[in-house]
Design a protein around this motif. Structure first.
Motif, PDB file in Angstrom:
ATOM      1  N   GLN A 230     -19.891 -23.916 -35.038  1.00  0.00           N
ATOM      2  CA  GLN A 230     -21.122 -23.704 -34.287  1.00  0.00           C
ATOM      3  C   GLN A 230     -21.229 -22.238 -33.891  1.00  0.00           C
ATOM      4  O   GLN A 230     -20.237 -21.610 -33.510  1.00  0.00           O
ATOM      5  CB  GLN A 230     -21.114 -24.570 -33.028  1.00  0.00           C
ATOM      6  CG  GLN A 230     -22.384 -24.526 -32.197  1.00  0.00           C
ATOM      7  CD  GLN A 230     -23.501 -25.309 -32.811  1.00  0.00           C
ATOM      8  OE1 GLN A 230     -24.104 -24.884 -33.798  1.00  0.00           O
ATOM      9  NE2 GLN A 230     -23.788 -26.481 -32.247  1.00  0.00           N
ATOM     10  N   LEU A 231     -22.457 -21.682 -34.014  1.00  0.00           N
ATOM     11  CA  LEU A 231     -22.715 -20.320 -33.542  1.00  0.00           C
ATOM     12  C   LEU A 231     -23.727 -20.416 -32.408  1.00  0.00           C
ATOM     13  O   LEU A 231     -24.849 -20.883 -32.596  1.00  0.00           O
ATOM     14  CB  LEU A 231     -23.267 -19.442 -34.670  1.00  0.00           C
ATOM     15  CG  LEU A 231     -23.455 -17.949 -34.343  1.00  0.00           C
ATOM     16  CD1 LEU A 231     -22.104 -17.312 -34.005  1.00  0.00           C
ATOM     17  CD2 LEU A 231     -24.117 -17.225 -35.509  1.00  0.00           C
ATOM     18  N   TYR A 232     -23.318 -20.015 -31.200  1.00  0.00           N
ATOM     19  CA  TYR A 232     -24.139 -20.202 -30.021  1.00  0.00           C
ATOM     20  C   TYR A 232     -24.990 -18.968 -29.725  1.00  0.00           C
ATOM     21  O   TYR A 232     -24.651 -17.849 -30.103  1.00  0.00           O
ATOM     22  CB  TYR A 232     -23.246 -20.500 -28.807  1.00  0.00           C
ATOM     23  CG  TYR A 232     -22.246 -21.609 -29.044  1.00  0.00           C
ATOM     24  CD1 TYR A 232     -22.613 -22.942 -28.913  1.00  0.00           C
ATOM     25  CD2 TYR A 232     -20.937 -21.316 -29.413  1.00  0.00           C
ATOM     26  CE1 TYR A 232     -21.698 -23.967 -29.133  1.00  0.00           C
ATOM     27  CE2 TYR A 232     -20.013 -22.328 -29.637  1.00  0.00           C
ATOM     28  CZ  TYR A 232     -20.392 -23.645 -29.501  1.00  0.00           C
ATOM     29  OH  TYR A 232     -19.489 -24.647 -29.731  1.00  0.00           O
ATOM     30  N   ASN A 233     -26.076 -19.205 -28.987  1.00  0.00           N
ATOM     31  CA  ASN A 233     -26.913 -18.121 -28.465  1.00  0.00           C
ATOM     32  C   ASN A 233     -27.322 -17.148 -29.580  1.00  0.00           C
ATOM     33  O   ASN A 233     -27.156 -15.936 -29.452  1.00  0.00           O
ATOM     34  CB  ASN A 233     -26.185 -17.368 -27.346  1.00  0.00           C
ATOM     35  CG  ASN A 233     -25.652 -18.311 -26.275  1.00  0.00           C
ATOM     36  OD1 ASN A 233     -26.319 -19.260 -25.876  1.00  0.00           O
ATOM     37  ND2 ASN A 233     -24.429 -18.060 -25.820  1.00  0.00           N
ATOM     38  N   ARG A 234     -27.847 -17.670 -30.664  1.00  0.00           N
ATOM     39  CA  ARG A 234     -28.169 -16.837 -31.820  1.00  0.00           C
ATOM     40  C   ARG A 234     -29.146 -15.719 -31.482  1.00  0.00           C
ATOM     41  O   ARG A 234     -29.025 -14.606 -31.997  1.00  0.00           O
ATOM     42  CB  ARG A 234     -28.766 -17.709 -32.932  1.00  0.00           C
ATOM     43  CG  ARG A 234     -27.785 -18.693 -33.558  1.00  0.00           C
ATOM     44  CD  ARG A 234     -28.478 -19.614 -34.550  1.00  0.00           C
ATOM     45  NE  ARG A 234     -27.571 -20.597 -35.120  1.00  0.00           N
ATOM     46  CZ  ARG A 234     -26.837 -20.408 -36.211  1.00  0.00           C
ATOM     47  NH1 ARG A 234     -26.914 -19.249 -36.855  1.00  0.00           N
ATOM     48  NH2 ARG A 234     -26.041 -21.356 -36.667  1.00  0.00           N
ATOM     49  N   GLU A 235     -30.128 -16.017 -30.615  1.00  0.00           N
ATOM     50  CA  GLU A 235     -31.128 -15.006 -30.278  1.00  0.00           C
ATOM     51  C   GLU A 235     -30.550 -13.891 -29.425  1.00  0.00           C
ATOM     52  O   GLU A 235     -31.175 -12.848 -29.249  1.00  0.00           O
ATOM     53  CB  GLU A 235     -32.302 -15.653 -29.532  1.00  0.00           C
ATOM     54  CG  GLU A 235     -33.020 -16.753 -30.292  1.00  0.00           C
ATOM     55  CD  GLU A 235     -32.321 -18.095 -30.184  1.00  0.00           C
ATOM     56  OE1 GLU A 235     -31.290 -18.177 -29.470  1.00  0.00           O
ATOM     57  OE2 GLU A 235     -32.781 -19.056 -30.820  1.00  0.00           O
ATOM     58  N   THR A 239     -26.605  -8.878 -28.059  1.00  0.00           N
ATOM     59  CA  THR A 239     -26.923  -8.154 -26.830  1.00  0.00           C
ATOM     60  C   THR A 239     -25.652  -7.657 -26.151  1.00  0.00           C
ATOM     61  O   THR A 239     -24.717  -8.421 -25.926  1.00  0.00           O
ATOM     62  CB  THR A 239     -27.686  -9.060 -25.849  1.00  0.00           C
ATOM     63  OG1 THR A 239     -28.879  -9.499 -26.486  1.00  0.00           O
ATOM     64  CG2 THR A 239     -28.023  -8.319 -24.576  1.00  0.00           C
ATOM     65  N   ASP A 240     -25.609  -6.371 -25.836  1.00  0.00           N
ATOM     66  CA  ASP A 240     -24.429  -5.810 -25.169  1.00  0.00           C
ATOM     67  C   ASP A 240     -24.754  -5.310 -23.766  1.00  0.00           C
ATOM     68  O   ASP A 240     -24.051  -4.475 -23.216  1.00  0.00           O
ATOM     69  CB  ASP A 240     -23.819  -4.686 -26.007  1.00  0.00           C
ATOM     70  CG  ASP A 240     -24.831  -3.589 -26.341  1.00  0.00           C
ATOM     71  OD1 ASP A 240     -25.982  -3.679 -25.850  1.00  0.00           O
ATOM     72  OD2 ASP A 240     -24.461  -2.651 -27.067  1.00  0.00           O
TER      73      ASP A 240
END
Length: 315
Positions: A230-235, A239-240
């Motif tokens: 699973q890859l979370y928070n794709r959007e 963000t750094d």
């Protein structure tokens, strides 16, 4: 109060004093024959089947709670207290118990291990010290034929790997527990189940005082949800911006850590998808919450012949 024959009472007194590292021995045989039958022992001799527990880091808050928990637990007894503070003081008094336990705090783990090993009883060393001493402590316990329960935050993965190899060769048990909270483990298990159904997840934690952040609990939750495909928070994964929290691992799990004096130690995992939010929360208000997990760990580690990482393996 049960009156015992002189020989039996002699055996008890000597055993009890040896257990408490006292060098003075008293023999009932020195008492005139006419008065031997009146000798009474007010303390029941501990069962040889009891697990003898040594608390390393006994003067810490969690160590004091562990002392009380072990003395109340069925099938085990406190056999030693190790710490660099309050050396020589009775651990029962340090823990503010109603009665002294007649067990002085010792700052030498080897001395306590040597005394307990002579009894040939099953022994467990509970380690609450720090990452720099864990490896040597477990090696010492193993050398004296005792298993170990380790609850030390921020223990390095290299240390765990080295201990695993060592315990495997020695055929001795060691349980390394990132958390002793059963509630925290249940939260982790629920988070793993939820991670298959949500693509967005963030962890928010709060602690009453400043420590290393993210905490071990948050790191463990993030690690458990990693490598599940699973890859979370794709959007938001690239963000750094510091306010967006620290990314743990490579799967996009973000952790937000707060220090709020007066707040309980709290961990919340928020999952979401369009039109739905699912939150799991766990609060710890007192160190007593860790004691059921500790007692479980002590009971389980005596059956191990290798190192096990995580108390959840036994739930």
């Amino acid at each position: 109060m049960v009156a015992l024959a002189g020989g039996l009472c002699t055996k008890y007194i000597v055993t009890n004093i040896n257990r408490n590292l006292t060098t003075t021995l008293y023999y009932a045989n020195n008492i005139p024959r006419t008065s031997r039958t009146s000798i009474s022992c007010t303390m029941q001799q501990p069962s040889q089947n009891n697990i003898k527990v040594i608390i390393n880091g006994a003067a810490k808050e969690i160590g004091r709670a562990a002392v009380i928990a072990v003395t109340k637990a069925r099938g085990m007894e406190l056999a030693g207290a190790v710490d660099s503070r309050f050396v020589g003081e009775d651990i029962g008094k340090v823990c503010e118990m109603e009665e002294a336990l007649e067990i002085p705090i010792i700052n030498d783990l080897t001395m306590v291990l040597g005394s307990i090993s002579q009894s040939k009883a099953t022994g467990v060393v509970v380690d609450f010290t720090d990452p720099s001493t864990v490896y040597d402590n477990v090696k010492q316990a193993t050398a004296f034929g005792m298993n170990s329960v380790v609850f030390v935050p921020r223990i390095k993965s290299e240390t765990v790997a080295a201990l695993s190899v060592f315990c495997e060769k020695a055929s001795m048990g060691c349980l390394v527990a990132p958390t002793l909270s059963i509630g925290s483990i249940l939260l982790q298990q629920a988070a793993i189940s939820a991670s298959f159904h949500f693509n967005n997840v963030e962890i928010v934690e709060s602690r009453p005082s400043a420590r290393d952040f993210p905490t071990q609990d948050a790191i463990q939750i993030a690690n458990n949800m990693s490598n599940l495909g699973q890859l979370y928070n794709r959007e938001d994964i690239s963000t750094d911006v510091p306010a967006r929290g620290q990314v743990i691992g490579e799967d996009g799990v973000r952790v937000h850590s707060m220090v709020l004096p007066g707040m309980p130690s709290s961990t919340t995992v928020h999952f979401s998808r369009p039109g739905e939010v699912y939150s799991i929360k766990h609060d710890i208000t007192d160190v007593q919450s860790l004691m059921p997990g500790l007692i479980l760990a002590i009971r389980k580690v005596v059956r191990l012949k290798n190192l096990v990482y995580g108390l959840e393996k036994f739930l």
